[in-house]
Design a protein around this motif. Structure first.
Motif, mmCIF file in Angstrom:
data_model
loop_
_atom_site.group_PDB
_atom_site.id
_atom_site.type_symbol
_atom_site.label_atom_id
_atom_site.label_comp_id
_atom_site.label_asym_id
_atom_site.label_seq_id
_atom_site.Cartn_x
_atom_site.Cartn_y
_atom_site.Cartn_z
ATOM 1 N N ASP A 170 65.816 20.529 64.207
ATOM 2 C CA ASP A 170 65.392 22.078 63.582
ATOM 3 C C ASP A 170 66.470 22.412 62.395
ATOM 4 O O ASP A 170 65.999 22.285 61.371
ATOM 5 N N TYR A 230 64.522 30.898 61.926
ATOM 6 C CA TYR A 230 64.789 30.319 63.547
ATOM 7 C C TYR A 230 65.471 29.000 63.829
ATOM 8 O O TYR A 230 66.591 28.277 64.573
ATOM 9 N N TYR A 231 65.122 28.157 62.345
ATOM 10 C CA TYR A 231 65.546 26.112 62.665
ATOM 11 C C TYR A 231 66.763 26.124 62.559
ATOM 12 O O TYR A 231 67.778 25.653 62.871
ATOM 13 N N SER A 238 67.818 28.286 67.006
ATOM 14 C CA SER A 238 67.096 27.483 67.891
ATOM 15 C C SER A 238 68.645 26.611 68.326
ATOM 16 O O SER A 238 68.483 26.558 69.340
ATOM 17 N N ASN A 246 69.063 26.801 72.493
ATOM 18 C CA ASN A 246 69.049 25.605 73.322
ATOM 19 C C ASN A 246 69.584 25.629 73.755
ATOM 20 O O ASN A 246 69.965 24.334 74.934
ATOM 21 N N ARG A 305 67.107 33.068 71.281
ATOM 22 C CA ARG A 305 66.653 33.230 70.266
ATOM 23 C C ARG A 305 66.228 34.118 69.813
ATOM 24 O O ARG A 305 66.914 34.870 68.538
#
Length: 323
Positions: free
Chosen positions: A145, A172-173, A177, A181, A205
């Motif tokens: 990402d 997000y990337y 992320s 995660n 997130r």
């Protein structure tokens, strides 16, 4: 205002040990690579990402000690984050990071990129050593990402047709992320059911999106000394963030300035003034608040604990940075 010190008090000892361990985990035989990594590990970062991992680990194991694998996950998370900063600073040509000279300004672009690649590789090695395929997949996706986010940002420079959705995807990337995660991975290591693990992911997130939107606002509202990097640098580099995207809807002349890449004298100053005259910053604050408040309900699947409370208060801290 909430202080990071009080917020992270449930995991203060964990973070202290992490700081001591990070330099030992670098393991670089070349002295320049080691010095480059040590430089960034030694600066006064808040360690927010590993703190979230520690807090989530303790919140998902409320009556137990966290395992060595949880601690290693937090260390891996900070290594991945640090590796991404090496690359970010080269791409952005930033001279300062947290008020300190960036690695590429001290050692050159080549060393900075190689040091970043080395840290990604080291993080991957320690990740594989956790011997949990699901966690390996989660953190490998984060590294993928990061690359996707950098590519998107590069292609979208000075692109006034960029949509808010595309901006949020890139955000997000590049930021959310890792938070989402790594928090989810802590739940996996704690053996939580799949539904609860997914809630943890959505907490991370939402928090990660709010955190980066706030950072993008601060680029317009704080001084260079406060930011530890030049104010307005994102816009000058053609990186169009939420305040600019909202301002473009109200200030047509901003399109002209961006599309000619601020090539004429006074362009960047005029552009910054137009952003401030618009409702772009106000609307961006509302967007950050939407995501920060959206994170909290996802914590309700966890039992009440000091760590869960700290995770909830972290959403307030993110928004308080604006004031």
């Amino acid at each position: 205002m909430t202080s990071v010190t009080s917020l992270f008090s449930p995991v203060e000892a964990d973070l202290q040990l992490l700081t001591e361990n990070l330099k030992g985990l670098i393991g670089a035989q070349h002295p320049v690579l080691y010095a480059a990594a040590e430089h960034l590990f030694s600066t006064s970062g808040k360690r927010i990402r590993p703190a979230i991992v520690f807090l989530m680990s303790r919140a998902t194991l409320p009556n137990q000690e966290i395992t060595p694998r949880h601690s290693r996950l937090a260390e891996i998370t900070e290594m991945i984050h640090t590796a991404s900063l090496f690359h970010d600073d080269v791409v952005d040509q930033s001279q300062l990071r947290r008020g300190m000279p960036t690695v590429h300004s001290l050692f050159g672009n080549r060393v900075a990129i190689q040091a970043g690649d080395f840290l990604f590789a080291q993080a991957s090695w320690y990740l594989a050593d956790l011997d949990n395929l699901e966690v390996v997949k989660l953190l490998s996706q984060v590294i993928k990402d990061f690359a996707e986010g950098e590519i998107q940002q590069g292609f979208n420079r000075f692109d006034t047709s960029l949509t808010l959705e595309a901006y949020l995807n890139k955000t997000y990337y590049k930021t959310a992320s890792l938070i989402a995660n790594s928090a989810k991975a802590a739940g996996v290591l704690s053996g939580l059911p799949a539904a609860r693990i997914q809630d943890i992911y959505h907490y991370g997130r939402n928090l990660g999106l709010a955190f980066q939107i706030v950072d993008d606002i601060l680029d317009f509202t704080r001084s260079t000394n406060e930011l530890g990097k030049p104010a307005g640098s994102d816009l000058q580099d053609g990186n169009l963030t939420a305040p600019v995207l909202f301002a473009l809807e109200e200030k047509p002349y901003l399109n002209v300035l961006i599309e000619r890449e601020f090539s004429e004298e006074g362009d960047i100053e005029t552009a910054l003034a137009l952003v401030h005259e618009s409702s772009g910053i106000q609307r961006s604050r509302a967007l950050a608040s939407h995501y920060a408040h959206g994170a909290i309900p996802h914590l309700e699947v966890l039992p009440a604990s000091e760590s869960r409370q700290a995770l909830a208060r972290l959403t307030d801290y993110v928004l308080e940075r604006l004031y």
